[in-house]
Design a protein around this motif. Structure first.
Motif, PDB file in Angstrom:
ATOM      1  N   GLY A  87       1.169   8.388  -9.388  1.00 15.91           N
ATOM      2  CA  GLY A  87       1.095   6.933  -9.210  1.00 15.91           C
ATOM      3  C   GLY A  87       1.105   6.139 -10.497  1.00 15.91           C
ATOM      4  O   GLY A  87       1.941   6.344 -11.371  1.00 15.91           O
ATOM      5  N   ILE A  88       0.145   5.207 -10.591  1.00 14.51           N
ATOM      6  CA  ILE A  88       0.031   4.332 -11.760  1.00 14.51           C
ATOM      7  C   ILE A  88      -1.087   4.877 -12.640  1.00 14.51           C
ATOM      8  O   ILE A  88      -2.183   5.144 -12.148  1.00 14.51           O
ATOM      9  CB  ILE A  88      -0.324   2.892 -11.323  1.00 14.51           C
ATOM     10  CG1 ILE A  88       0.735   2.370 -10.337  1.00 14.51           C
ATOM     11  CG2 ILE A  88      -0.454   1.966 -12.532  1.00 14.51           C
ATOM     12  CD1 ILE A  88       0.281   1.126  -9.566  1.00 14.51           C
ATOM     13  N   VAL A  89      -0.828   5.038 -13.924  1.00 14.38           N
ATOM     14  CA  VAL A  89      -1.876   5.579 -14.799  1.00 14.38           C
ATOM     15  C   VAL A  89      -2.260   4.598 -15.909  1.00 14.38           C
ATOM     16  O   VAL A  89      -3.090   4.915 -16.754  1.00 14.38           O
ATOM     17  CB  VAL A  89      -1.483   6.939 -15.406  1.00 14.38           C
ATOM     18  CG1 VAL A  89      -1.319   7.976 -14.309  1.00 14.38           C
ATOM     19  CG2 VAL A  89      -0.211   6.814 -16.245  1.00 14.38           C
ATOM     20  N   SER A  90      -1.647   3.414 -15.912  1.00 11.89           N
ATOM     21  CA  SER A  90      -2.031   2.381 -16.856  1.00 11.89           C
ATOM     22  C   SER A  90      -3.145   1.568 -16.198  1.00 11.89           C
ATOM     23  O   SER A  90      -3.006   1.123 -15.057  1.00 11.89           O
ATOM     24  CB  SER A  90      -0.813   1.488 -17.143  1.00 11.89           C
ATOM     25  OG  SER A  90      -1.194   0.147 -17.393  1.00 11.89           O
ATOM     26  N   ARG A  91      -4.239   1.372 -16.942  1.00  7.61           N
ATOM     27  CA  ARG A  91      -5.355   0.619 -16.350  1.00  7.61           C
ATOM     28  C   ARG A  91      -4.921  -0.800 -16.016  1.00  7.61           C
ATOM     29  O   ARG A  91      -5.120  -1.289 -14.909  1.00  7.61           O
ATOM     30  CB  ARG A  91      -6.535   0.583 -17.330  1.00  7.61           C
ATOM     31  CG  ARG A  91      -7.122   1.951 -17.584  1.00  7.61           C
ATOM     32  CD  ARG A  91      -8.446   1.881 -18.306  1.00  7.61           C
ATOM     33  NE  ARG A  91      -8.300   1.509 -19.709  1.00  7.61           N
ATOM     34  CZ  ARG A  91      -9.257   1.661 -20.621  1.00  7.61           C
ATOM     35  NH1 ARG A  91     -10.440   2.162 -20.271  1.00  7.61           N
ATOM     36  NH2 ARG A  91      -9.073   1.315 -21.876  1.00  7.61           N
ATOM     37  N   SER A 106      -2.528  -0.925 -13.104  1.00  2.52           N
ATOM     38  CA  SER A 106      -3.137  -0.716 -11.783  1.00  2.52           C
ATOM     39  C   SER A 106      -3.901  -1.957 -11.317  1.00  2.52           C
ATOM     40  O   SER A 106      -3.929  -2.276 -10.129  1.00  2.52           O
ATOM     41  CB  SER A 106      -4.047   0.516 -11.803  1.00  2.52           C
ATOM     42  OG  SER A 106      -5.282   0.231 -12.431  1.00  2.52           O
ATOM     43  N   LEU A 107      -4.492  -2.695 -12.263  1.00  3.06           N
ATOM     44  CA  LEU A 107      -5.198  -3.924 -11.887  1.00  3.06           C
ATOM     45  C   LEU A 107      -4.210  -4.961 -11.346  1.00  3.06           C
ATOM     46  O   LEU A 107      -4.468  -5.631 -10.338  1.00  3.06           O
ATOM     47  CB  LEU A 107      -5.951  -4.500 -13.096  1.00  3.06           C
ATOM     48  CG  LEU A 107      -7.106  -3.653 -13.638  1.00  3.06           C
ATOM     49  CD1 LEU A 107      -7.624  -4.233 -14.961  1.00  3.06           C
ATOM     50  CD2 LEU A 107      -8.241  -3.551 -12.615  1.00  3.06           C
ATOM     51  N   ALA A 140      -1.269  -4.327 -10.068  1.00  7.77           N
ATOM     52  CA  ALA A 140      -0.728  -3.842  -8.796  1.00  7.77           C
ATOM     53  C   ALA A 140      -1.693  -4.160  -7.655  1.00  7.77           C
ATOM     54  O   ALA A 140      -1.288  -4.628  -6.579  1.00  7.77           O
ATOM     55  CB  ALA A 140      -0.458  -2.337  -8.875  1.00  7.77           C
ATOM     56  N   CYS A 141      -2.977  -3.939  -7.877  1.00  4.29           N
ATOM     57  CA  CYS A 141      -3.983  -4.267  -6.852  1.00  4.29           C
ATOM     58  C   CYS A 141      -3.924  -5.765  -6.527  1.00  4.29           C
ATOM     59  O   CYS A 141      -3.966  -6.162  -5.363  1.00  4.29           O
ATOM     60  CB  CYS A 141      -5.399  -3.927  -7.343  1.00  4.29           C
ATOM     61  SG  CYS A 141      -5.764  -2.162  -7.349  1.00  4.29           S
ATOM     62  N   GLN A 154      -0.806  -6.640  -4.512  1.00  8.14           N
ATOM     63  CA  GLN A 154      -0.908  -6.095  -3.153  1.00  8.14           C
ATOM     64  C   GLN A 154      -1.865  -6.945  -2.310  1.00  8.14           C
ATOM     65  O   GLN A 154      -1.566  -7.284  -1.162  1.00  8.14           O
ATOM     66  CB  GLN A 154      -1.404  -4.639  -3.242  1.00  8.14           C
ATOM     67  CG  GLN A 154      -1.230  -3.847  -1.975  1.00  8.14           C
ATOM     68  CD  GLN A 154       0.201  -3.310  -1.843  1.00  8.14           C
ATOM     69  OE1 GLN A 154       1.143  -3.834  -2.449  1.00  8.14           O
ATOM     70  NE2 GLN A 154       0.364  -2.284  -1.047  1.00  8.14           N
ATOM     71  N   PHE A 182      -4.696  13.928  -9.943  1.00  5.05           N
ATOM     72  CA  PHE A 182      -4.602  12.712  -9.124  1.00  5.05           C
ATOM     73  C   PHE A 182      -5.585  12.759  -7.953  1.00  5.05           C
ATOM     74  O   PHE A 182      -6.083  11.733  -7.493  1.00  5.05           O
ATOM     75  CB  PHE A 182      -3.163  12.554  -8.607  1.00  5.05           C
ATOM     76  CG  PHE A 182      -2.889  11.221  -7.971  1.00  5.05           C
ATOM     77  CD1 PHE A 182      -2.919  10.057  -8.729  1.00  5.05           C
ATOM     78  CD2 PHE A 182      -2.602  11.121  -6.616  1.00  5.05           C
ATOM     79  CE1 PHE A 182      -2.661   8.816  -8.147  1.00  5.05           C
ATOM     80  CE2 PHE A 182      -2.344   9.888  -6.028  1.00  5.05           C
ATOM     81  CZ  PHE A 182      -2.377   8.722  -6.794  1.00  5.05           C
ATOM     82  N   PHE A 201     -12.101   0.852 -13.822  1.00  4.12           N
ATOM     83  CA  PHE A 201     -10.845   0.795 -14.562  1.00  4.12           C
ATOM     84  C   PHE A 201     -10.021   2.070 -14.443  1.00  4.12           C
ATOM     85  O   PHE A 201      -9.125   2.308 -15.225  1.00  4.12           O
ATOM     86  CB  PHE A 201     -11.124   0.465 -16.042  1.00  4.12           C
ATOM     87  CG  PHE A 201     -11.509  -0.968 -16.263  1.00  4.12           C
ATOM     88  CD1 PHE A 201     -10.544  -1.921 -16.547  1.00  4.12           C
ATOM     89  CD2 PHE A 201     -12.832  -1.383 -16.150  1.00  4.12           C
ATOM     90  CE1 PHE A 201     -10.896  -3.250 -16.742  1.00  4.12           C
ATOM     91  CE2 PHE A 201     -13.189  -2.707 -16.338  1.00  4.12           C
ATOM     92  CZ  PHE A 201     -12.218  -3.653 -16.635  1.00  4.12           C
ATOM     93  N   ALA A 233      -7.163   3.951 -13.263  1.00  3.29           N
ATOM     94  CA  ALA A 233      -5.861   3.577 -12.700  1.00  3.29           C
ATOM     95  C   ALA A 233      -5.492   4.467 -11.515  1.00  3.29           C
ATOM     96  O   ALA A 233      -4.953   3.987 -10.512  1.00  3.29           O
ATOM     97  CB  ALA A 233      -4.783   3.669 -13.781  1.00  3.29           C
ATOM     98  N   THR A 290      -4.665   3.292  -7.794  1.00  4.32           N
ATOM     99  CA  THR A 290      -3.406   3.608  -7.110  1.00  4.32           C
ATOM    100  C   THR A 290      -3.677   4.150  -5.714  1.00  4.32           C
ATOM    101  O   THR A 290      -3.001   3.794  -4.744  1.00  4.32           O
ATOM    102  CB  THR A 290      -2.604   4.671  -7.899  1.00  4.32           C
ATOM    103  OG1 THR A 290      -2.471   4.253  -9.238  1.00  4.32           O
ATOM    104  CG2 THR A 290      -1.228   4.875  -7.288  1.00  4.32           C
ATOM    105  N   ILE A 328      -4.358   1.350  -3.383  1.00  9.51           N
ATOM    106  CA  ILE A 328      -3.164   0.580  -3.014  1.00  9.51           C
ATOM    107  C   ILE A 328      -2.377   1.336  -1.959  1.00  9.51           C
ATOM    108  O   ILE A 328      -1.846   0.760  -1.012  1.00  9.51           O
ATOM    109  CB  ILE A 328      -2.262   0.338  -4.256  1.00  9.51           C
ATOM    110  CG1 ILE A 328      -3.005  -0.504  -5.292  1.00  9.51           C
ATOM    111  CG2 ILE A 328      -0.954  -0.335  -3.866  1.00  9.51           C
ATOM    112  CD1 ILE A 328      -2.334  -0.510  -6.658  1.00  9.51           C
TER     113      ILE A 328
END
Lengths: 470, 470
Positions: A227-231, A234-235, A237-238, A241, B422, B459, B461, B465, B468
Motif C-alpha cells: 500500500g502506502i508507506v509514506s506517512r 497516507s494522511l 489519502a485518508c 477518502q 504489511f 503516523f 502509513a 492504508t 482506507i
C-alpha cells in the motif's frame, strides 16, 4: 602549496567537521588539517550579508543574472565558479535552500552538477525523545557530515523542538508540515496554511509537501503488496477518502507557492506513493504521482519557487535507472532527492546498507541528494548511534557516486588516503577517513607499525611491495 | 501447498540455518519453517553416495553427460533441473567444488546462472586467534549463510586449524596454499607442491593459486599508488624479483592441475594484481594478469580441472562493468569470484559497506561468487562479530543481485517478508529476514502492535492504508 576543502564548512568561526587537504609542490596530497568544531556554535552569519536580491528568491535572482552572496558561498564550497551555481539555479537543475529567517544557515547547493548531498532525518515520535536529544542528534549528524537535516517530529513540543534545532543549525532544515498540522486540530487547508506560515517564520529552509498524490491514485495504491508507506501520503489519502475531495495540497498549490516565495523556502514535492517493497517498485501508482509532480514543478517555477522532487523507497538494482530517466523527463531536470532506494526487503536491521547500495547507484546516475536510512528503519526510532551509522553510510554512498561521476575533489581525497595507507601513515589515513574515531578504534596495530593484525608482519602485501620497489 | 527452500541446507539431518517458505492454495507466501541447526553437526553425508563418475572430476563427468549425485543435490538447492547444472559445468560456466576427501561437504554450484554465492574468510595471523576461535567463526559464518569458507590462516598450527575446520564444515573450504608453504621453509616449487598434496589429502575443495602474475607485470605494479595488495601476489613478486625467474606457479601449472584433478579440487586463479585503491583500478597491471588467467583457464579445462577466476578489489562504480565484460571475454565464461569491489577508499571501518555496494552491482552483472569484506578490512583481524556483519552484508548484496537478475526464489522471499510487514506479523517478518536476532532486538514495539516507535500509532502509513482499504 594548494589547499582543498574536502568536508565540512568553510568559515573559520564555524568549522563544523572541517577537513582540508594540502597539495605539496609535486601535487602529492599528503598533508591535512583536521578540525572538528561543534555544530552548536552556529552563528547567524548571513545576518550581516548584503542583500543584492532583496525580495527575490535565489531562483528569481539567478534568472535575473544576479550572483547573490549565498551563491558565491556555495560555489566556494564546491570548488566551482559562481556562474555555474547561477546557471544551474536559473534553469531549475539545482536549489539553494536558505530561508531568509534562517541566518544561521551556511549556503549550499543541491543539484546533479555538484557534490552529491545527504540528508539526515531526526525528530521525535509520540513514543519518545526529548528536545535536548533531538538537538544533540542534529549537531551530531552535522558534525559527521550531513548536508541537510529534516526534523520529522510527530510527538510533543514540535514547535519548541524545531526552534531549538534551527537556532543552532548551520545546514538547511527541512520539515513535513502536515505532521504538525494535526496538532492544530483537524487536517484541512486552513490549519495547514497556518502551520506553513508558523514554520516559515521560524526559518525552515525546505518543506516536503505531498501535493502530487491525487484522489485517482488511491485505487492504484490499494492494489499493492504494502500500500502506502509514506506517512504524509497516507494522511492525505485518508483525508481524500473521508471527504471525497481532491487533495487540498493540490487544489491550493498556488497559495502554498506564494507563502514559500515570500521566505524563499524550497518545495520538496513529496512522493506519497513511493514503493514500500520490491514487488511495488516502478508501478503505476508511483509513476502516476511522478507525472503530477512534473506538472507542479512548472507551476512552482513560474512563481519563482525552487523545486526538489522526492523519489524512490524500495527499488531493485535493475529498475533504478528507469526511475532516474523518468524523473528527468517528467520533472524537467529538477533535482532528484531519494530515500535510498532499498534494493531488497529482507534485511531489517541492515537497511542502511540495503539502501546505501541503491543510493550510491542512483547518485551516480544523477540524483542530487540522498535521504539516509538508519539501521532502525522499519523497526523503531533511531538513536544517536543509529544517526552516526546512517550518516556515515550515506556519506560513503554519496562519495562513491561523486567518484563515479569523476568529481576531482572526491578523487583527490581517495588518492590522499590511499597514499597515506601505502606509507603506513596511520594517523593521516584516519584523519582522511569518513569516521576517524571508528577507524582508529578498529586498528589494533601500533600507530607506527608497518602492518596490522589482519596479515601480520610477514604477510603484509604493501610492505612487501615497498621492499620490491627499493 | 508448495514448499520452497530459501536458505541453508536441504537434508534434515543437517539443517544448518535452514529456512523454508510455504505457499498456500492462493499462492500467498505466508507460512515458514525457521530452523537453525548447528554447523558443528556436519556429517560425512557424501561418504555413502554412489560414485557413478569414479576417477572423473565433476567437469569431466558433465562433459560425458553423467549426472552425479553431487549435481543432483546442487540442483535441488537451486530449484533447477540437474540438466542445467550438468550443462553449466560441462561448458565451464560453473564449478561444483567438492574434494573427494571432504565427504562432509554438501554439494553446491557456483555460476552466473545460479543464486549468487558468498564466501567468508576466516583464519588466524601471526598476531592471534586459536583453533577453537577459528572453528567457531566457521560454524557461525555457515549458520548465517556463508556458501563457502576460506581458511586464510598464516599463523600457528595451520594444518591442525584446517583439519578441525574441514571435519566440521558442510560447505566447500578454500585455501591459499602459498601461505602454508612458508611453514615448510623457503618458497619454492617443491615445498609448494608438497603443501598442495597435504591440503588436498585433508579435503580442501578449492585452491587460490596466483599463477597468472608474470614477471613482466612487476614494473606495472610498482607504478601504482598502492602497489600489490594481494598477500599471495606480493609473495610471488618477491620470489620472482629475488630469483630473477618466471613465477613457478606459472611454469609448473600443468603439474598443479594434475594434483587438483586427482582430488577434484577447483582452481581459483588468484588476482595477485587486484587494485588496492581507486586510483589503481582497471589499470594495465590488473588487466594484463586477467589475460594470463584466461590462458591458464583453457589449460586447466583441457586437463579436466574446474576453474574460478578471482577479481576486483578497489573499483569505482563507473568502472565495474568493464571488469565483468573483460573477464567474460578473456576468461571464456569461467565463473567470476570477486572481492567486493570497494567503490571508495575513504571509509576504513565501513568497508563491508563500501564493498557491499560494489558486490551487489558486480553480482547483478554476472559475478558468481562474492568474497566478503568485514568492517576490520585494512585495520585488523576480524572477530566473530565482524564475521557476522560481513556475512549478513554480503548475503544482502548477493540477494540484491539475485533480485535484479529476476531469480524467482529470491523474489518470493521479499514478497513474503513484505506481506508479513504489511500484516504486522512481526515474528514472520523477523523469521524471513537475513538476521532475525538483530531485527528482533531493534524492534521496540510490542510483538502484536500495529505500529512501531519510528512513527507511533497515529503516523503509521501502513496502518492508515489498511483503514482506507477497509
Amino acid at each position: 602549496m594548494h589547499r582543498i576543502y574536502i568536508q565540512g564548512t568553510i568559515y573559520p568561526e564555524i568549522q563544523v567537521g572541517m577537513r582540508e587537504i594540502f597539495l605539496d609542490d609535486k601535487d602529492i596530497p599528503s598533508l591535512r588539517i583536521y578540525d572538528t568544531g561543534d555544530a552548536s556554535h552556529a552563528k547567524p552569519i548571513r545576518s550581516t550579508w548584503p542583500k543584492p536580491a532583496e525580495g527575490l528568491t535565489q531562483r528569481q535572482a539567478a534568472q535575473k543574472g544576479i550572483i547573490t552572496p549565498e551563491m558565491e558561498y556555495a560555489a566556494i564550497r564546491e570548488g566551482m565558479p559562481p556562474e555555474t551555481v547561477l546557471k544551474e539555479l536559473a534553469e531549475g537543475r539545482a536549489v539553494l535552500p536558505a530561508n531568509k529567517n534562517h541566518p544561521e544557515c551556511e549556503p549550499m547547493i543541491i543539484g546533479s552538477k555538484f557534490l552529491v548531498k545527504i540528508n539526515a532525518n531526526i525528530g521525535n515520535s509520540a513514543l519518545g525523545s526529548s528536545i535536548e536529544e533531538e538537538v544533540e542528534k542534529m549537531a551530531y549528524a552535522v558534525k559527521l557530515g550531513a548536508d541537510t537535516v529534516m526534523d520529522l517530529s510527530t510527538g510533543k513540543n514540535i514547535h519548541e523542538t524545531r526552534e531549538a534545532i534551527l537556532r543552532k543549525c548551520p545546514v538547511p532544515i527541512g520539515t513535513v508540515p502536515i505532521y504538525q498540522t494535526l496538532e492544530r486540530g483537524d487536517l484541512c487547508w486552513e490549519n495547514f496554511r497556518d502551520t506553513l506560515i508558523e514554520q516559515a517564520e521560524q526559518g525552515v529552509d525546505y518543506f516536503t509537501i505531498h501535493a502530487g498524490f491525487l484522489r485517482d491514485y488511491i485505487p492504484l495504491a490499494l492494489k499493492r503488496t504494502t500500500g502506502i508507506v509514506s506517512r504524509g501520503g497516507s494522511l492525505i489519502a485518508c483525508w481524500m477518502q473521508t471527504h471525497k475531495q481532491e487533495n487540498f495540497l493540490y487544489t491550493h498549490f498556488k497559495e502554498i507557492c506564494e507563502i514559500l516565495r515570500e521566505y524563499d523556502i524550497a518545495i520538496s514535492l513529496g512522493d506519497g506513493l513511493r514503493p514500500g517493497c520490491i514487488a511495488d517498485s516502478n508501478d503505476e501508482a508511483q509513476f502516476a504521482e511522478l507525472k503530477t509532480l512534473g506538472e507542479l514543478t512548472k507551476i512552482a517555477w513560474d512563481m519563482g519557487v525552487q523545486v526538489i522532487i522526492e523519489g524512490p523507497g524500495h527499488v531493485p538494482l535493475n529498475k533504478i535507472k528507469e526511475n532516474m530517466d523518468l524523473q528527468l523527463e517528467l520533472c524537467h531536470g529538477a533535482p532528484f532527492y531519494t530515500l535510498g532506494p532499498l534494493v531488497t526487503d529482507i534485511a531489517p536491521g541492515y537497511d542502511h546498507i540495503t539502501s546505501g547500495i541503491g543510493a550510491a547507484v542512483i547518485g551516480m546516475l544523477g540524483t542530487a541528494m540522498l535521504c539516509y536510512v538508519t539501521p532502525k528503519e522499519h523497526l523503531g526510532l533511531p538513536n544517536k548511534q543509529d544517526v552516526r551509522t546512517g550518516v556515515i553510510t550515506y556519506k560513503l554512498a554519496a562519495h562513491a557516486a561523486d567518484i563515479a561521476k569523476g568529481n576531482p575533489q572526491a578523487l583527490l581525497r581517495d588518492k590522499a588516503l590511499s597514499r597515506a595507507r601505502f606509507d603506513f601513515r596511520w594517523e593521516d589515513q584516519f584523519a582522511l577517513s569518513l569516521d576517524p574515531e571508528t577507524a582508529e578504534s578498529f586498528h589494533d596495530g601500533a600507530s607506527h607499525s608497518e602492518f596490522c593484525s589482519m596479515c601480520g608482519p610477514d604477510f603484509c602485501a604493501m610492505r612487501n611491495t615497498r621492499r620490491i620497489g627499493e
